[in-house]
Design an enzyme around this catalytic site. Structure first.
Site, short mmCIF file in Angstrom:
data_model
loop_
_atom_site.label_atom_id
_atom_site.label_comp_id
_atom_site.label_asym_id
_atom_site.label_seq_id
_atom_site.Cartn_x
_atom_site.Cartn_y
_atom_site.Cartn_z
N ASP A 33 3.96 -4.26 -9.90
CA ASP A 33 3.70 -3.07 -10.72
C ASP A 33 2.81 -3.42 -11.91
O ASP A 33 2.81 -4.56 -12.38
CB ASP A 33 5.05 -2.50 -11.19
CG ASP A 33 4.93 -1.07 -11.68
OD1 ASP A 33 3.91 -0.40 -11.39
OD2 ASP A 33 5.87 -0.62 -12.37
N ASN A 81 4.25 7.22 -3.75
CA ASN A 81 2.91 7.01 -4.31
C ASN A 81 1.87 8.00 -3.74
O ASN A 81 0.78 8.13 -4.30
CB ASN A 81 2.43 5.57 -4.10
CG ASN A 81 3.14 4.55 -4.97
OD1 ASN A 81 3.33 3.41 -4.58
ND2 ASN A 81 3.54 4.94 -6.19
C1 IPE Z 1 6.69 0.91 -7.38
O1 IPE Z 1 5.85 1.14 -8.47
C2 IPE Z 1 5.90 0.89 -6.12
C3 IPE Z 1 4.96 -0.23 -6.00
C4 IPE Z 1 4.83 -1.22 -6.82
C5 IPE Z 1 4.15 -0.19 -4.82
P1 IPE Z 1 5.63 2.58 -9.06
O2 IPE Z 1 4.66 2.45 -10.18
O3 IPE Z 1 5.28 3.55 -8.00
O4 IPE Z 1 7.09 2.95 -9.60
P2 IPE Z 1 7.54 4.01 -10.69
O5 IPE Z 1 6.84 5.30 -10.39
O6 IPE Z 1 7.10 3.46 -12.01
O7 IPE Z 1 9.03 4.08 -10.56
C1 IPE Z 2 1.32 -0.83 -8.82
O1 IPE Z 2 0.65 -0.58 -10.00
C2 IPE Z 2 0.48 -0.53 -7.60
C3 IPE Z 2 0.93 0.65 -6.86
C4 IPE Z 2 2.00 1.35 -7.10
C5 IPE Z 2 0.11 1.05 -5.75
P1 IPE Z 2 0.63 0.87 -10.63
O2 IPE Z 2 -0.55 1.62 -10.09
O3 IPE Z 2 1.93 1.56 -10.47
O4 IPE Z 2 0.37 0.53 -12.16
P2 IPE Z 2 1.03 1.25 -13.41
O5 IPE Z 2 2.51 1.19 -13.23
O6 IPE Z 2 0.52 2.67 -13.40
O7 IPE Z 2 0.55 0.47 -14.57
MG MG Z 3 3.62 1.63 -11.62
#
Ligand code: IPE
Ligand code: IPE
Ligand code: MG
Length: 261
Positions: A33, A81
């Site tokens: 993340d 996502n």
């Molecule tokens: C979890 O991260 C999913 C991945 C890392 C692929 P998210 O960014 O989607 O999670 P939330 O929305 O902060 O819970």
């Molecule tokens: C994780 O990084 C990757 C995916 C969930 C695909 P994020 O895109 O969630 O990054 P933040 O949490 O918005 O910083």
């Molecule tokens: Mg995230």
């Protein structure tokens, strides 16, 4: 080809880290993340964070291979996502398809078995083809299993398992009374895998975000504020050292060594 046994690698990694080989987790699951925040803080578009995040995966996976870790599961895209803006989702799908093609030689060289962890629908055909081909060519390998959680949702995984079991019961293939924890585990996408010992989440969020809910019942958590694109091999070692210092009890009164289930 990388053919040393898991045990030999664990002994070597344990020596390097100053911990016992049994204190190396067999299964590490990572919530990668913080790509978006990494980019935003640099005044860059979010997609550059995803690009940077993808670049570091290979060296981290290789490090896990070298540590004798048997399963590495990477949370790459959750079913939730899809709610993101279309441009971001489209970019991520393009990234996964091209990334999977690019890492195949390295997976073969490191003797890594690749597995898709997640539902197929509604992944685009080019991503499915990239997943299938990567699974196919690495199926001859015998080393670490790299689980790629793409279009993954834990509750959906449990729904899929329950549906399959209900169908088997209806068809007279299984007695409902024979359904136990083992049978349920065998109907998950991770059937036959050792459950995660260690769950790592980058970028500081103290939540699980629908990841491997069944499988992580007794996993140890490690959360770091570091954003995923900044997660170096040293950061991975820190998580392994933290894991090695934990006392796992599994409900008992006596501590067990970290990998005893
Ligand atoms: C979890 O991260 C999913 C991945 C890392 C692929 P998210 O960014 O989607 O999670 P939330 O929305 O902060 O819970
Ligand atoms: C994780 O990084 C990757 C995916 C969930 C695909 P994020 O895109 O969630 O990054 P933040 O949490 O918005 O910083
Ligand atoms: Mg995230």
């Amino acid at each position: 080809m990388n053919t040393r046994s898991f045990e030999e690698k664990r002994i070597e990694a344990g020596r390097r880290l100053g911990i016992s080989p049994e204190a190396i987790p067999r299964h590490v699951a990572v919530i990668m993340d913080g790509n978006g925040r990494w980019a935003t803080e640099r005044g860059l578009p979010r997609f550059q964070g995803h690009e940077q995040g993808a670049k570091i995966v290979e060296s981290l996976a290789t490090h896990c291979v070298n540590c004798g870790i048997e399963y590495l599961t990477l949370y790459s895209f959750s079913m939730q996502n899809w709610k993101r803006p279309k441009e971001e989702v489209d970019f991520l799908m393009y990234l996964y398809a091209s990334y999977l093609e690019g890492i195949r030689p390295s997976l073969m060289e490191k003797n890594v078995q690749f597995a898709h962890v997640g539902r197929r629908e509604p992944l685009p055909q080019d991503v499915l083809d990239a997943l299938d081909e990567t699974v196919r060519i690495t199926s001859v390998n015998t080393g670490m299993t790299l689980g790629f959680a793409l279009n993954y949702g834990s509750r959906t995984e449990i729904v899929d398992a329950v549906r399959a079991l209900a169908q088997e019961a209806k068809d007279g293939q299984i007695d409902p009374q024979a359904i136990d924890e083992q049978v349920i585990g065998d109907h998950l996408y991770t059937a036959g895998w050792h459950d995660p010992d260690l769950v790592v989440r980058t970028s500081g969020e103290m939540r699980i975000s629908n990841f491997l809910l069944w499988q992580i019942s007794y996993a140890e958590f490690y959360v770091t504020d570091v954003y995923w694109p900044d997660f170096t091999l040293e950061e991975l070692d820190k998580s392994l050292l933290a894991y090695a210092s934990r006392q796992r009890r599994f409900g008992d009164t006596k501590p067990k060594t970290p990998t005893q289930g």
